[in-house]
Each structure stands twice: as C-alpha cells, then as structure tokens.
Scaffold this motif. Structure first.
Motif, PDB file in Angstrom:
ATOM      1  N   SER A   1      38.354  50.919  55.739  1.00 65.20           N
ATOM      2  CA  SER A   1      39.763  50.573  55.877  1.00 65.20           C
ATOM      3  C   SER A   1      39.941  49.057  55.941  1.00 65.20           C
ATOM      4  N   GLY A   2      41.194  48.639  55.904  1.00 63.73           N
ATOM      5  CA  GLY A   2      41.519  47.231  56.100  1.00 63.73           C
ATOM      6  C   GLY A   2      40.918  46.335  55.042  1.00 63.73           C
ATOM      7  N   ILE A   3      40.371  45.195  55.491  1.00 58.76           N
ATOM      8  CA  ILE A   3      39.823  44.198  54.578  1.00 58.76           C
ATOM      9  C   ILE A   3      38.682  44.779  53.757  1.00 58.76           C
ATOM     10  N   ALA A   4      37.826  45.600  54.382  1.00 59.01           N
ATOM     11  CA  ALA A   4      36.686  46.169  53.666  1.00 59.01           C
ATOM     12  C   ALA A   4      37.159  47.027  52.498  1.00 59.01           C
ATOM     13  N   LYS A   5      38.285  47.717  52.675  1.00 57.08           N
ATOM     14  CA  LYS A   5      38.840  48.543  51.601  1.00 57.08           C
ATOM     15  C   LYS A   5      39.221  47.662  50.418  1.00 57.08           C
ATOM     16  N   LEU A   6      39.836  46.524  50.687  1.00 57.41           N
ATOM     17  CA  LEU A   6      40.219  45.613  49.624  1.00 57.41           C
ATOM     18  C   LEU A   6      38.995  45.047  48.927  1.00 57.41           C
ATOM     19  N   LEU A   7      37.955  44.745  49.706  1.00 66.89           N
ATOM     20  CA  LEU A   7      36.750  44.183  49.124  1.00 66.89           C
ATOM     21  C   LEU A   7      36.046  45.198  48.237  1.00 66.89           C
ATOM     22  N   LEU A   8      36.002  46.453  48.664  1.00 64.29           N
ATOM     23  CA  LEU A   8      35.352  47.457  47.841  1.00 64.29           C
ATOM     24  C   LEU A   8      36.130  47.652  46.553  1.00 64.29           C
ATOM     25  N   GLY A   9      37.460  47.591  46.629  1.00 67.35           N
ATOM     26  CA  GLY A   9      38.253  47.645  45.411  1.00 67.35           C
ATOM     27  C   GLY A   9      37.887  46.506  44.484  1.00 67.35           C
ATOM     28  N   SER A  10      37.652  45.335  45.048  1.00 68.77           N
ATOM     29  CA  SER A  10      37.262  44.179  44.253  1.00 68.77           C
ATOM     30  C   SER A  10      35.903  44.394  43.600  1.00 68.77           C
ATOM     31  N   VAL A  11      34.977  45.035  44.324  1.00 69.90           N
ATOM     32  CA  VAL A  11      33.657  45.336  43.764  1.00 69.90           C
ATOM     33  C   VAL A  11      33.791  46.250  42.553  1.00 69.90           C
ATOM     34  N   THR A  12      34.567  47.313  42.697  1.00 69.42           N
ATOM     35  CA  THR A  12      34.757  48.251  41.586  1.00 69.42           C
ATOM     36  C   THR A  12      35.386  47.542  40.396  1.00 69.42           C
ATOM     37  N   GLU A  13      36.392  46.725  40.665  1.00 68.05           N
ATOM     38  CA  GLU A  13      37.054  45.984  39.588  1.00 68.05           C
ATOM     39  C   GLU A  13      36.072  45.074  38.867  1.00 68.05           C
ATOM     40  N   THR A  14      35.241  44.373  39.624  1.00 68.61           N
ATOM     41  CA  THR A  14      34.267  43.459  39.023  1.00 68.61           C
ATOM     42  C   THR A  14      33.284  44.207  38.138  1.00 68.61           C
ATOM     43  N   LEU A  15      32.784  45.341  38.621  1.00 66.47           N
ATOM     44  CA  LEU A  15      31.826  46.112  37.841  1.00 66.47           C
ATOM     45  C   LEU A  15      32.462  46.648  36.566  1.00 66.47           C
ATOM     46  N   MET A  16      33.687  47.175  36.669  1.00 66.08           N
ATOM     47  CA  MET A  16      34.350  47.733  35.489  1.00 66.08           C
ATOM     48  C   MET A  16      34.717  46.641  34.493  1.00 66.08           C
ATOM     49  N   ARG A  17      34.956  45.452  34.985  1.00 67.43           N
ATOM     50  CA  ARG A  17      35.304  44.341  34.099  1.00 67.43           C
ATOM     51  C   ARG A  17      34.082  43.804  33.364  1.00 67.43           C
ATOM     52  N   ASP A  18      32.945  43.726  34.056  1.00 66.01           N
ATOM     53  CA  ASP A  18      31.813  42.960  33.524  1.00 66.01           C
ATOM     54  C   ASP A  18      30.611  43.786  33.088  1.00 66.01           C
ATOM     55  N   LEU A  19      30.391  44.944  33.696  1.00 66.90           N
ATOM     56  CA  LEU A  19      29.149  45.669  33.454  1.00 66.90           C
ATOM     57  C   LEU A  19      29.234  46.453  32.145  1.00 66.90           C
TER      58      LEU A  19
END
Length: 296
Positions: A265-283
């Motif tokens: 939850s909270g900030i960690a939730k936003l960070l995990l969303g960022s991780v998924t976005e980064t992987l889908m964008r670059d991998l």
C-alpha cells in the motif's frame, strides 16, 4: 525443474486485441497457443476508431471484418475462436469487450517503441494494464513454443503470490522452468557511501544483509504456499527492482517475466507500479502483468 502443473487450467476466456500490425499478429499466435493448451475460448478483437465520418468508419469496419476472418483462419490453429469488430477508442473498446465477455486474460502486442524509448504511458497497452480488468500478457517474442523459462519478480506481498498462482492455474507455466527474482535494499549502503567508506567494505555490508533477504523469501513461500509449489531457483540481489529483474531475465534467458501490477500500500504501491511500467516499457521479453484479485 519444469513445473508441469497437474491442476486444471482455470482461464476459460482469452481476449486477443489486434491492430493488424506484426506486433499484434505475434500476440494473436501466442493467445491461440494458450487457448489450445488450456481449452479456453479465444475472442479476437479489433477496434475501429469511430471519431471520423460514418462512411470512413463503415469502410474500415468492412476491411477489418475481412482481415479478422483471415487472421482467424491463418493464426489460431484450431482454437475455439470468435472474431469481433468493435467501434470506439482502442482502449475503451478493448476494456468494454473484456468486461462484457468476462475475459480472464488479455493478450496484446508490445507497444510501438519510438526513438524516445520512454513513450509508454498513455499507450493502449499501458492504459489496459492500468485498468486492472484482467491480467495482461504483453507479447514481444515470436511464439514458437510454450514458455520454457519464466521469471517471477516478487516484492514478497500477497499480490506477488497471486501473480504466481494465476500464471500456474492459467496453464501459462505448464512447460516452464520458473526462477524467482527478489530485489532488496541495503538501507545503510547510501550512508556508508556518503561517508566515504571504501567500496570493499560497502560490498561486505551488502553481503551481510543478503541472508536476511533470502530468509524473507523463504518466509514468503512458507506463508503463501505452505503446500508448495515445487522448489524453484531463487535469485536475490541488492538494487532497484526493475534493474534486478531485468538483469536476472537476461541471465536466465527468460522468455516470460511475471509481475504483479500493484503490491503493497501507499508509497510502495506506487513504486511497484513504476517497476511494472519500466519493465513493460524497456524489456524485450513477454511480460505477464497480474493485478490484485478482485475483492468479492
């Protein structure tokens, strides 16, 4: 060790969205392969942009229906398949159709990579994934065989466990060897570096923190999978999650990477969303993004 799940696959409806590009043709072939493996029905969908004159929309719809029929015959290889043309914005059309059909998995081609590689937010696949209507499989690779080497990125949350369960129960991992990747923070590393501590001592500190991270992974399995699943290779490394997952994916030559779209939850939730976005964008590998289970 390949997983070879014995349980019956639970996905009954797969939606494959196509814009008739080569990227989406690969997605249709992968969706059809999964449908044949699991016994699921395949819904092949193309959305015609209706923000134009009625004559242009209808002309495009006629062409789209003919092209979908050809794709159905050419690419689906005998999977139980329905082809459908929808009108509207591509994102809205895909989501509307997914909800109406009860799709349990949405398969799409990778976004069109631009010269500016960070152009991902706002693409149809990013918006569909963020909608959390169903797990989204983004297909990058040419689907020549069932997945053989899958990588699961975990943050040790219940949502990471749900992502693994979904992939197994959907039959996506029925032929795959699975590796787990977990990134951990060595919280004192930055302070040591700022204080001018030599690199060797900083590395020693990180190596001393790693056993705790491995113990946390063991606790994750004991909590969420007390009856299994089968043992799998585990890679634990210090660093940003997207960097660690990408590096492990390269090292094990994974043809599929599995991530939960949101974790804590909270900030960690936003960070995990960022991780998924980064992987889908670059991998440049297939990525299965699994949202949290719907609350009943």
């Amino acid at each position: 060790m390949a997983s070879h799940d014995s349980g019956e696959a639970t996905v009954r409806q797969i939606l494959a969205a196509t814009d008739f590009s080569q990227r989406s043709r690969r997605a249709v072939r992968r969706a059809a392969m999964l449908a044949r493996e699991s016994g699921a029905r395949l819904l092949l969908v193309h959305v015609v942009d209706d923000d134009r004159s009625a004559r242009m929309v209808e002309a495009d719809a006629v062409v789209a229906r003919a092209t979908l029929g050809e794709m159905k015959d050419e690419l689906t290889g005998g999977a139980a398949c329905e082809a459908r043309v929808e009108m509207g914005d591509p994102f809205d059309g895909i989501i509307r159709t997914a909800r109406a059909s009860g799709a349990e998995l949405i398969v799409m081609g990778a976004h069109r990579r631009q010269l500016l590689r960070d152009v991902f937010v706002g693409t149809s696949i990013e918006r569909v994934t963020r909608s959390r209507v169903a797990p989204v499989l983004m297909v990058n690779g040419e689907p020549e065989a069932p997945y053989r080497r899958a990588l699961l990125g975990v943050d040790l949350s219940e949502h990471s466990a749900s992502a693994l369960r979904f992939a197994r129960e959907a039959g996506i991992l029925s032929h795959a060897e699975v590796t787990l990747a977990h990134a951990f923070d060595a919280f004192g590393k930055g302070k040591l570096s700022f204080s001018g501590v030599e690199r060797a001592k900083i590395q020693q500190y990180v190596s001393e923190v790693e056993p705790e991270a491995r113990a946390n992974v063991a606790e994750f399995f004991a909590k969420y999978f007390p009856q299994g699943p089968e043992p799998m290779a585990t890679r634990v490394a210090e660093g940003p999650a997207a960097v660690v997952v990408s590096a492990v994916a390269q090292s094990v030559d994974a043809d599929l990477v599995i991530v939960a779209t949101h974790g804590l939850s909270g900030i960690a939730k936003l960070l995990l969303g960022s991780v998924t976005e980064t992987l889908m964008r670059d991998l440049d590998r297939d990525i299965l993004a699994v949202p949290p289970p719907a609350i009943s």
